[in-house]
Scaffold this motif. Structure first.
Motif, mmCIF file in Angstrom:
data_model
loop_
_atom_site.group_PDB
_atom_site.id
_atom_site.type_symbol
_atom_site.label_atom_id
_atom_site.label_comp_id
_atom_site.label_asym_id
_atom_site.label_seq_id
_atom_site.Cartn_x
_atom_site.Cartn_y
_atom_site.Cartn_z
ATOM 1 N N GLU A 100 34.968 -23.478 58.111
ATOM 2 C CA GLU A 100 34.941 -24.811 57.428
ATOM 3 C C GLU A 100 34.588 -24.776 55.998
ATOM 4 N N ARG A 101 33.747 -23.654 55.911
ATOM 5 C CA ARG A 101 33.360 -23.485 54.215
ATOM 6 C C ARG A 101 34.587 -22.882 53.551
ATOM 7 N N LYS A 102 35.280 -22.271 54.106
ATOM 8 C CA LYS A 102 36.638 -21.719 53.518
ATOM 9 C C LYS A 102 37.508 -23.068 53.189
ATOM 10 N N ALA A 103 37.533 -23.755 54.055
ATOM 11 C CA ALA A 103 38.346 -25.145 53.855
ATOM 12 C C ALA A 103 37.778 -26.018 52.772
ATOM 13 N N ILE A 104 36.489 -26.090 52.648
ATOM 14 C CA ILE A 104 35.882 -26.824 51.671
ATOM 15 C C ILE A 104 36.113 -26.306 50.239
ATOM 16 N N ALA A 105 36.022 -24.826 50.293
ATOM 17 C CA ALA A 105 36.254 -24.314 49.051
ATOM 18 C C ALA A 105 37.800 -24.230 48.458
ATOM 19 N N GLU A 106 38.826 -24.182 49.501
ATOM 20 C CA GLU A 106 40.204 -24.422 49.232
ATOM 21 C C GLU A 106 40.386 -25.793 48.863
ATOM 22 N N ALA A 107 39.880 -26.699 49.423
ATOM 23 C CA ALA A 107 39.811 -28.363 48.792
ATOM 24 C C ALA A 107 39.158 -28.532 47.495
ATOM 25 N N ARG A 108 38.230 -27.857 47.141
ATOM 26 C CA ARG A 108 37.584 -27.819 45.880
ATOM 27 C C ARG A 108 38.597 -27.282 44.780
ATOM 28 N N GLU A 109 39.078 -26.017 45.269
ATOM 29 C CA GLU A 109 40.122 -25.362 44.290
ATOM 30 C C GLU A 109 41.336 -26.239 44.128
ATOM 31 N N ALA A 110 41.715 -26.837 44.940
ATOM 32 C CA ALA A 110 42.959 -27.870 44.819
ATOM 33 C C ALA A 110 42.617 -28.878 44.155
ATOM 34 N N ARG A 111 41.222 -29.672 44.223
ATOM 35 C CA ARG A 111 41.065 -30.651 43.165
ATOM 36 C C ARG A 111 40.908 -30.083 42.053
ATOM 37 N N LEU A 112 40.330 -29.052 41.771
ATOM 38 C CA LEU A 112 39.994 -28.552 40.246
ATOM 39 C C LEU A 112 41.489 -28.195 39.793
ATOM 40 N N ALA A 113 42.392 -27.870 40.402
ATOM 41 C CA ALA A 113 43.764 -27.536 39.936
ATOM 42 C C ALA A 113 44.303 -28.859 39.598
ATOM 43 N N GLU A 114 44.263 -29.643 40.585
ATOM 44 C CA GLU A 114 44.871 -31.097 40.065
ATOM 45 C C GLU A 114 44.420 -31.845 38.756
ATOM 46 N N ARG A 115 42.810 -31.520 38.410
ATOM 47 C CA ARG A 115 42.208 -32.016 37.336
ATOM 48 C C ARG A 115 42.695 -31.345 36.205
ATOM 49 N N ARG A 116 42.895 -29.905 36.376
ATOM 50 C CA ARG A 116 43.182 -29.259 35.323
ATOM 51 C C ARG A 116 44.598 -29.549 34.807
ATOM 52 N N VAL A 117 45.615 -29.922 36.034
ATOM 53 C CA VAL A 117 46.892 -30.405 35.594
ATOM 54 C C VAL A 117 46.849 -31.980 34.756
ATOM 55 N N GLU A 118 46.117 -32.430 35.317
ATOM 56 C CA GLU A 118 45.987 -33.882 34.708
ATOM 57 C C GLU A 118 45.399 -33.900 33.473
ATOM 58 N N ARG A 119 44.542 -33.030 33.199
ATOM 59 C CA ARG A 119 43.933 -32.705 31.643
ATOM 60 C C ARG A 119 45.007 -32.192 30.921
ATOM 61 N N GLU A 120 45.885 -31.380 31.459
ATOM 62 C CA GLU A 120 46.778 -30.623 30.534
ATOM 63 C C GLU A 120 47.855 -31.760 30.243
ATOM 64 N N ALA A 121 48.268 -32.593 31.260
ATOM 65 C CA ALA A 121 49.298 -33.843 30.983
ATOM 66 C C ALA A 121 48.710 -34.642 30.269
ATOM 67 N N GLU A 122 47.514 -35.219 30.054
ATOM 68 C CA GLU A 122 46.785 -35.956 29.224
ATOM 69 C C GLU A 122 46.806 -35.523 27.774
ATOM 70 N N ALA A 123 46.498 -34.011 27.629
ATOM 71 C CA ALA A 123 46.636 -33.429 26.372
ATOM 72 C C ALA A 123 47.881 -33.269 25.571
ATOM 73 N N ALA A 124 48.914 -33.096 26.515
ATOM 74 C CA ALA A 124 50.489 -32.970 26.328
ATOM 75 C C ALA A 124 50.950 -34.518 25.791
ATOM 76 N N ARG A 125 50.430 -35.694 26.311
ATOM 77 C CA ARG A 125 50.625 -36.981 26.102
ATOM 78 C C ARG A 125 50.117 -37.329 24.686
ATOM 79 N N GLN A 126 48.891 -37.096 24.630
ATOM 80 C CA GLN A 126 47.986 -37.235 23.452
ATOM 81 C C GLN A 126 48.643 -36.458 22.167
ATOM 82 N N ALA A 127 49.197 -35.236 22.443
ATOM 83 C CA ALA A 127 49.719 -34.412 21.230
ATOM 84 C C ALA A 127 51.105 -35.202 21.075
#
Length: 177
Positions: A100-127
């Motif tokens: 369960e802890r491992k699944a929670i950690a993987e879900a957290r990593e997926a959310r962080l990766a998704e946020r990172r992709v969103e931030r990069e897309a937003e930075a590219a759009r602003q550029a």
């Protein structure tokens, strides 16, 4: 021991309360008539303070070394028993919690990766927006420069025409004379 000395000794003891008792003969304030009540809250070292009092150690009954030693051994056994009650790593419940802890950690990593992709897309759009704004600004400046150049050319032509008209008037005036 004088009464004032007793008060000084007792004032060094952290939670000490000194109260008066009537002596058997009805008089108040004599040294044997003073009784000490210590409201002990937690362990304090009392031997260095109360060794001046007569029969002070009789207040703390049951504070023998053997008793303290057995209490300490009981506490150590309790800690050991608590540690031994823990389930082993092979226990299915422990493995389920770890999964369960491992699944929670993987879900957290997926959310962080998704946020990172969103931030990069937003930075590219602003550029891209900044580049488009810079290009539009460059086009606007070139148009303004062209308009300024055209205005300067028109003004120079107007001045030449005015000079030619002035020269013609001057020549006509000279010719009339």
């Amino acid at each position: 021991m004088e009464l004032w000395e007793l008060c000084i000794v007792l004032s060094r003891c952290k939670p000490a309360l000194l109260y008066w008792m009537w002596s058997p003969d009805g008089k108040r304030g004599t040294a044997p008539a003073v009784s000490v009540s210590l409201a002990l809250r937690g362990p304090i070292a009392t031997d260095h303070v109360l060794h001046h009092l007569p029969r002070a150690k009789t207040i703390f009954k049951g504070n023998k070394f053997g008793e303290r030693q057995s209490t300490s051994a009981d506490a150590k056994r309790a800690v050991l028993a608590k540690f031994q009650q823990r389930p082993s790593p092979d226990d299915p419940e422990v493995q389920a919690r770890a999964a369960e802890r491992k699944a929670i950690a993987e879900a957290r990593e997926a959310r962080l990766a998704e946020r990172r992709v969103e931030r990069e897309a937003e930075a590219a759009r602003q550029a891209a927006e900044r580049e488009a704004a810079a290009a539009a600004e460059a086009v606007r400046r070139k148009e303004e420069e062209a308009q300024a150049l055209e205005a300067a050319r028109a003004e120079a032509l107007l001045k030449l025409e005015q000079k030619a008209a002035r020269d013609a008037r001057y020549a006509a005036r000279k010719a009339r004379r």
